[in-house]
Design a protein around this motif. Sequence first.
Motif, PDB file in Angstrom:
ATOM      1  N   HIS A 200       3.388   2.008   0.040  1.00 30.34           N
ATOM      2  CA  HIS A 200       3.719   1.448  -1.588  1.00 30.34           C
ATOM      3  C   HIS A 200       3.071  -0.075  -0.929  1.00 30.34           C
ATOM      4  O   HIS A 200       1.875  -0.553  -1.317  1.00 30.34           O
ATOM      5  N   VAL A 201       3.418  -0.360   0.642  1.00 33.00           N
ATOM      6  CA  VAL A 201       2.583  -1.739   0.617  1.00 33.00           C
ATOM      7  C   VAL A 201       1.373  -1.872   1.178  1.00 33.00           C
ATOM      8  O   VAL A 201       0.386  -2.969   0.313  1.00 33.00           O
ATOM      9  N   ASP A 202       0.613  -0.181   2.260  1.00 34.55           N
ATOM     10  CA  ASP A 202      -0.638  -0.394   1.960  1.00 34.55           C
ATOM     11  C   ASP A 202      -1.460  -0.198   0.492  1.00 34.55           C
ATOM     12  O   ASP A 202      -2.467  -0.772   0.605  1.00 34.55           O
ATOM     13  N   TRP A 203      -0.876  -0.156  -0.126  1.00 41.29           N
ATOM     14  CA  TRP A 203      -1.218   0.365  -1.462  1.00 41.29           C
ATOM     15  C   TRP A 203      -1.557  -0.779  -2.734  1.00 41.29           C
ATOM     16  O   TRP A 203      -2.848  -0.851  -2.623  1.00 41.29           O
ATOM     17  N   ALA A 204      -0.504  -1.518  -1.846  1.00 38.53           N
ATOM     18  CA  ALA A 204      -0.431  -3.477  -2.644  1.00 38.53           C
ATOM     19  C   ALA A 204      -2.013  -3.898  -1.868  1.00 38.53           C
ATOM     20  O   ALA A 204      -1.819  -4.997  -3.177  1.00 38.53           O
ATOM     21  N   LYS A 205      -1.838  -4.021  -0.618  1.00 39.31           N
ATOM     22  CA  LYS A 205      -2.984  -4.335   0.152  1.00 39.31           C
ATOM     23  C   LYS A 205      -4.409  -3.644  -0.308  1.00 39.31           C
ATOM     24  O   LYS A 205      -5.111  -4.431   0.311  1.00 39.31           O
ATOM     25  N   GLN A 206      -4.191  -2.864  -1.318  1.00 40.06           N
ATOM     26  CA  GLN A 206      -5.401  -2.169  -0.951  1.00 40.06           C
ATOM     27  C   GLN A 206      -5.274  -1.564   0.049  1.00 40.06           C
ATOM     28  O   GLN A 206      -7.307  -1.957   0.051  1.00 40.06           O
ATOM     29  N   THR A 207      -5.204  -1.421   1.262  1.00 37.64           N
ATOM     30  CA  THR A 207      -5.544  -0.452   2.022  1.00 37.64           C
ATOM     31  C   THR A 207      -5.745   0.772   2.264  1.00 37.64           C
ATOM     32  O   THR A 207      -6.283   1.302   3.209  1.00 37.64           O
ATOM     33  N   VAL A 208      -5.278   1.848   0.486  1.00 36.44           N
ATOM     34  CA  VAL A 208      -5.555   2.880   0.643  1.00 36.44           C
ATOM     35  C   VAL A 208      -6.341   3.314  -0.480  1.00 36.44           C
ATOM     36  O   VAL A 208      -5.562   2.011  -1.703  1.00 36.44           O
ATOM     37  N   SER A 209      -6.110   3.843  -1.083  1.00 33.96           N
ATOM     38  CA  SER A 209      -6.976   4.447  -2.446  1.00 33.96           C
ATOM     39  C   SER A 209      -5.804   4.942  -3.215  1.00 33.96           C
ATOM     40  O   SER A 209      -5.024   5.489  -3.054  1.00 33.96           O
ATOM     41  N   THR A 210      -6.189   4.745  -4.673  1.00 30.90           N
ATOM     42  CA  THR A 210      -5.241   5.335  -5.347  1.00 30.90           C
ATOM     43  C   THR A 210      -4.933   6.711  -5.852  1.00 30.90           C
ATOM     44  O   THR A 210      -3.907   6.922  -5.488  1.00 30.90           O
ATOM     45  N   GLU A 211      -6.331   6.945  -5.500  1.00 30.74           N
ATOM     46  CA  GLU A 211      -6.255   8.945  -5.716  1.00 30.74           C
ATOM     47  C   GLU A 211      -5.658   9.157  -4.583  1.00 30.74           C
ATOM     48  O   GLU A 211      -4.986  10.011  -4.546  1.00 30.74           O
ATOM     49  N   SER A 212      -4.887   8.511  -3.457  1.00 28.37           N
ATOM     50  CA  SER A 212      -4.792   9.489  -1.996  1.00 28.37           C
ATOM     51  C   SER A 212      -3.105   9.039  -1.811  1.00 28.37           C
ATOM     52  O   SER A 212      -2.070   9.397  -0.883  1.00 28.37           O
ATOM     53  N   THR A 213      -2.518   8.499  -3.008  1.00 30.37           N
ATOM     54  CA  THR A 213      -1.536   7.860  -3.225  1.00 30.37           C
ATOM     55  C   THR A 213      -0.632   8.771  -4.298  1.00 30.37           C
ATOM     56  O   THR A 213      -1.132   9.400  -5.441  1.00 30.37           O
ATOM     57  N   TYR A 214       0.986   9.172  -4.476  1.00 28.03           N
ATOM     58  CA  TYR A 214       1.920   9.208  -5.387  1.00 28.03           C
ATOM     59  C   TYR A 214       2.445   8.530  -5.749  1.00 28.03           C
ATOM     60  O   TYR A 214       2.915   8.170  -4.933  1.00 28.03           O
ATOM     61  N   HIS A 215       2.653   8.691  -7.203  1.00 30.19           N
ATOM     62  CA  HIS A 215       3.315   7.229  -7.910  1.00 30.19           C
ATOM     63  C   HIS A 215       3.066   5.899  -6.735  1.00 30.19           C
ATOM     64  O   HIS A 215       4.183   5.128  -6.475  1.00 30.19           O
TER      65      HIS A 215
END
Length: 781
Positions: A200-215
């Motif tokens: 989630h932190v990585d998502w917030a920092k945009q280091t992972v794509s939205t498509e690759s995460t769940y919720h």
Amino acid sequence: MMMWLMVAISTVKAASTDYVGSQTCVGCHQDAAEAWQGSHHDKAMQHATVDSVLGNFNNDVLPFNGGENRFFRKGEEYWVYIAGSDGQYRDYQIRYTFGYFPLQQYMVAFPDGRIQLIPFAWDTRPESEGGQRWFHLYPDQTATDPFFWTNTGQNWNHMCADCHSTNLQKNYDADKDRYDTTYSDINVGCEACHGPGKTHVDWAKQTVSTESTYHFGLTRDVKQAVRQWVHREGNPTLQPKAIEQTDQVVACAQCHSRRTQLTESPHSVHGAMQGTSNASAEKPSGANAFLEQYRLSLITDALYYPDGQIFDEDYVYGSFLQSKMAKKGVTCTNCHDPHTAKLKMPEPALCQQCHNASDYSPQKHTFHAPDSDASTCTSCHMMETVYMQVDLRRDHSWQVPRPDLSQYTGAPNACTQCHEDQDDKWAAKQLREWFPQSQHQNPRHFSIAFYANAIGHQDAMDALAYTAQDGSESDIIRASALARLAGNAGDPRALSARQQNRVVALGRAVKHDSAMIRLGAIAGSEGFGPAERWQIISPLLVDPVLSVRSEAAGALVTGWSALSEAQKERLTAPLAEYMEIQRYNADRGFGRTNMGNVYRAQGNTQAAITAYQGAIAVEPYFENSYVNLADLYREQGNEQLALQTLIAGMKAQPKSSALPFSAGLALLRQSSSLHSGSHQKEALAYLQQAAERAETNAQYWYVYGLALEPQDVMAASESLHKAFAVSGNPQHLYAQCDVLARNQQDAAVTKALTQCLNTLSQYVPAEAIDRLKGQARSQPH
């Protein structure tokens, strides 16, 4: 004053790259963090400091059982002077606090990694409400009780830690019998509910794509299940427009439930199932997901009243699952703020979110004065029970008061709990007058089946089988009905209609979508022979839910010697999971005893003995381990060693009824083979002790009565009558009449026989009565 030296346990931040800690969340989620701070979750566990300790440690003294317990400080440290398991008083350092309102508990760390809760708690309520005092939580307990403060019932590592800290890793070493328990956050932090936060932190920092995460990178979606509630004609409550899948209730239930933990991660034991259909099965959701990691306690007589109201602590989930609220998609945060854990709004506005105020007004519904306590929704539908002496908790099954059922089952109801000068009959009459069209006056209710089963009524099996198949009942009620079907299955080659009903109920349950109902079927199949039980529940060996397939394996392994090689092969993988669960729980007597049972079934006698002895070592007051070990010695023909084991168990657990019962049977066998009168006398003493301690165990009174027959016919008759009084089972009454009939010696016996036959005639055909009378006439006088 003796000093008891301690070493600090390694409850430091657990080594995990997935958990980031609650402090990481604060920067983006300030409102949630501020609401959470100071909550029960925030204060679930803390280091003992001047900021966290609420109790009086200024040399306060509390007398108890002839001794003086002292609470004091050494500089910045908090200490207590209390008695240990040997009765000797020592100084113990308080390392941690537990909770904060309406009471706060305190914990001591031991050198082997154990953390134990001391028996004295601080009442944190205001002095005006009786608070601001020390009190003993379990004043009647002795060192042989599981809940004595140094014993397993008060062990934080096993009993409490998983719910009071975040990312808990118990790390129990079974060989060394010690812990190295760790956590990420000492209290219930953000990740305890939302799951590990790194992605989630990585998502917030945009280091992972939205498509690759769940919720948004979180492992749990804890939204409410219903987005919109709508009015439907003819319904006094709003209805869900749609119910969506959510992890919210399960996230709360992992702690707010009475359950046994199977594993720290449901994936940690799944490796044993690779290559089977389970490895590719769809991820379980809802209540089924909960059963991937926990085994929920069902509606049993030890925890609930027959109608499902809470008796012992159930922590909400078992109650909630019974409710219409759960079925309609209500989740915890419909009523509770998720971060403060407090109610979102006061009554009655909270209930009127869904319940139309005009339909539930005092004039139409409560029939009590407006604004009075008696007119509130919770007073009638969420009765309070006091636990831990000061902690009021409400029943979350939202019961409709049923005094008409209370008359038969003994379960409480809100009416007579308040109107103590009236009885259930009065209350039932009043409700009929107020609600003449109510569907809640239906006498067909699962509580009748549960109560009938509790007293051994002959029609209980039919009633339970009906309840188990009633689709209008909640899954937990149906599962509990199935579990209560356990018992003597009789001869499968000549099944009665009653037994056929049982088989049909179990067969349908095994195929049900609900994992809880499938679990109930496993428990309910107990009593069938190995072949019949295999036929009923073996499909569950490849169940997609861990608790189901492992429980099925544990049930079927008891018939190991009768299984074919192909059947043993099918059992291998889920049995490996079952054993892994027992190893996880090897810090408790039940875990090691269960392992011993598997080894014993498979013929590995020495491994079984080692496991039983290990159970006794870690939990010497756990009676089952002694009983099972003694049975194993008996199977080996060593009656003397079996008896020695039972006697050792009685010394370790003097309150047990199962141990003297087993000892009595062992001595009866010895007296029969050796013709020893002294053994028989001692056996009777043990059987009497067992029956009197168990009190409501009909089997104990029955066996004691039969054993008494050669010594004292009238005493035997009285014991058998107690068995019947407890169980309501006509077979016990028949046994009483039979004993009297074949020992008709004097007027007292003749009179007792006449009374017995008069009562028995209400249950059995006239031919049976005539047969007993004929037997009595044939006896010499």
